[in-house]
Enzyme design. Structure first.
Site, PDB file in Angstrom:
ATOM      1  N   CYS A 105       0.833  -1.202   0.000  1.00 57.55           N
ATOM      2  CA  CYS A 105       0.000   0.000   0.000  1.00 57.55           C
ATOM      3  C   CYS A 105       0.876   1.264   0.000  1.00 57.55           C
ATOM      4  O   CYS A 105       1.526   1.525  -1.006  1.00 57.55           O
ATOM      5  CB  CYS A 105      -0.985  -0.060   1.156  1.00 57.55           C
ATOM      6  SG  CYS A 105      -2.433   0.952   0.851  1.00 57.55           S
ATOM      7  N   HIS A 126      -3.125  -5.155   1.581  1.00 53.90           N
ATOM      8  CA  HIS A 126      -2.456  -5.426   2.863  1.00 53.90           C
ATOM      9  C   HIS A 126      -2.432  -6.928   3.167  1.00 53.90           C
ATOM     10  O   HIS A 126      -3.310  -7.417   3.890  1.00 53.90           O
ATOM     11  CB  HIS A 126      -3.210  -4.724   4.003  1.00 53.90           C
ATOM     12  CG  HIS A 126      -3.047  -3.249   4.005  1.00 53.90           C
ATOM     13  ND1 HIS A 126      -2.092  -2.611   4.759  1.00 53.90           N
ATOM     14  CD2 HIS A 126      -3.713  -2.286   3.345  1.00 53.90           C
ATOM     15  CE1 HIS A 126      -2.170  -1.306   4.567  1.00 53.90           C
ATOM     16  NE2 HIS A 126      -3.159  -1.083   3.712  1.00 53.90           N
ATOM     17  N   GLU A 156      -0.698  -8.482   5.201  1.00 51.51           N
ATOM     18  CA  GLU A 156      -0.439  -8.724   6.636  1.00 51.51           C
ATOM     19  C   GLU A 156      -1.723  -8.706   7.466  1.00 51.51           C
ATOM     20  O   GLU A 156      -1.702  -9.099   8.625  1.00 51.51           O
ATOM     21  CB  GLU A 156       0.571  -7.692   7.175  1.00 51.51           C
ATOM     22  CG  GLU A 156       0.028  -6.299   7.474  1.00 51.51           C
ATOM     23  CD  GLU A 156      -0.264  -5.445   6.232  1.00 51.51           C
ATOM     24  OE1 GLU A 156      -0.131  -5.946   5.105  1.00 51.51           O
ATOM     25  OE2 GLU A 156      -0.659  -4.273   6.411  1.00 51.51           O
TER      26      GLU A 156
HETATM   27  N1  GLN Z   1      -3.667   6.237   1.192  1.00 53.14           N
HETATM   28  C1  GLN Z   1      -2.372   6.001   1.777  1.00 53.14           C
HETATM   29  C2  GLN Z   1      -1.302   6.817   1.065  1.00 53.14           C
HETATM   30  O1  GLN Z   1      -1.593   7.399   0.112  1.00 53.14           O
HETATM   31  C3  GLN Z   1      -2.034   4.528   1.734  1.00 53.14           C
HETATM   32  C4  GLN Z   1      -3.016   3.772   2.576  1.00 53.14           C
HETATM   33  C5  GLN Z   1      -2.448   2.547   3.193  1.00 53.14           C
HETATM   34  O2  GLN Z   1      -1.233   2.343   3.262  1.00 53.14           O
HETATM   35  N2  GLN Z   1      -3.349   1.742   3.713  1.00 53.14           N
HETATM   36  O3  GLN Z   1      -0.189   6.869   1.470  1.00 53.14           O
END
Ligand code: GLN
Length: 191
Positions: free
Chosen positions: A79, A172, A174
Site C-alpha cells: 500500500c 495489505h 499482513e
Molecule cells: N492512502 C495512503 C497513502 O496514500 C495509503 C493507505 C495505506 O497504506 N493503507 O499513502
C-alpha cells in the site's frame, strides 16, 4: 543463522508484518535508524501515509541505506510502501525510492471506495493461488514498465507486481491469515 528481516517502523501498519514474519519463523527488526538496516536479509515497507513516511525517510537519513540494501536484498512494499517504491506517484510530496517501474495514483479508488476486501488470484513461480486481499485507501497502479511482472489483478488492474526480487502490493497481505505473499517475498531472500 536465522535471517533477520527488517520492517520499516517509522509510521503506519508495521506490527502486523512483524507478527506475520515471526509466525513464519523469521527474526524481525523494527527499523527506525540507518544502522538498523545492517545485516538485514530483506526489508518490508508497510502501509501508512506515504507522504509522511517519505518525509521521515529523508529526515532520518534512511533513504540512502534502503537504496543500498535494495541492490542486493529484496524489498516488499504494501500500500503506502508500494507508493514509496514506485517510479512515479500522483503526489509530488512523495519522494520515491524508484525500486519498481510503475506509476501509481494515491487513493486511486476514490473516496466512495474507502476500503474493501476481495479475493484475488496470485500467479507466481508456476503456482496459482486464490488469496484474500484487503484494500484500505489503496493506490492504483496506472502504468507498468516492461521489466515488471504483474502477479495479480482485479479486472485489468495490476494489484501485485514484481520486478527482480522486489514486490509491491496495493493491498495489505499482513491483515489476513494468509501468508502466501510474505512467503513469496521470503522465497527471494539470498541464502
Ligand atoms: N492512502 C495512503 C497513502 O496514500 C495509503 C493507505 C495505506 O497504506 N493503507 O499513502
Amino acid at each position: 543463522m536465522v535471517a533477520i528481516i527488517g520492517v520499516l517502523a517509522l509510521q503506519g501498519d508495521f506490527t502486523r508484518h512483524e507478527e506475520m514474519l515471526r509466525s513464519l519463523g523469521y527474526k524481525v527488526r523494527a527499523v527506525r535508524y540507518p544502522t538498523e538496516l545492517e545485516d538485514l536479509a530483506g526489508l518490508i515497507i508497510p502501509g501508512g501515509e506515504s507522504t509522511t513516511i517519505s518525509k521521515q525517510l529523508d529526515a532520518g537519513g534512511l533513504r540512502e541505506g534502503i537504496l543500498a540494501l535494495s541492490r542486493t536484498r529484496p524489498v516488499m512494499g504494501t500500500c503506502a510502501g508500494l507508493i514509496l517504491m514506485a517510479r512515479m506517484s500522483s503526489d509530488t510530496r512523495v519522494n520515491s525510492l524508484s525500486l519498481l517501474d510503475v506509476a501509481v495514483s494515491r487513493n486511486g479508488w476514490g473516496r466512495q471506495v474507502h476500503s474493501f476486501t476481495t479475493s484475488i488470484t496470485m500467479q507466481a513461480n508456476r503456482h496459482q493461488d486464490t488469496i484474500p486481499a484487503v484494500f484500505i485507501r489503496a493506490p492504483r497502479i496506472e502504468d507498468v514498465g516492461p521489466e515488471v511482472e504483474v502477479l495479480a489483478r482485479i479486472g485489468d488492474e495490476p494489484v501485485l507486481v514484481r520486478q527482480g526480487f522486489h514486490l509491491g502490493a496495493t493491498f495489505h497481505p499482513e491483515l489476513t491469515q494468509n501468508a502466501l505473499v510474505h512467503e513469496l517475498f521470503l522465497s527471494a531472500l539470498p541464502i
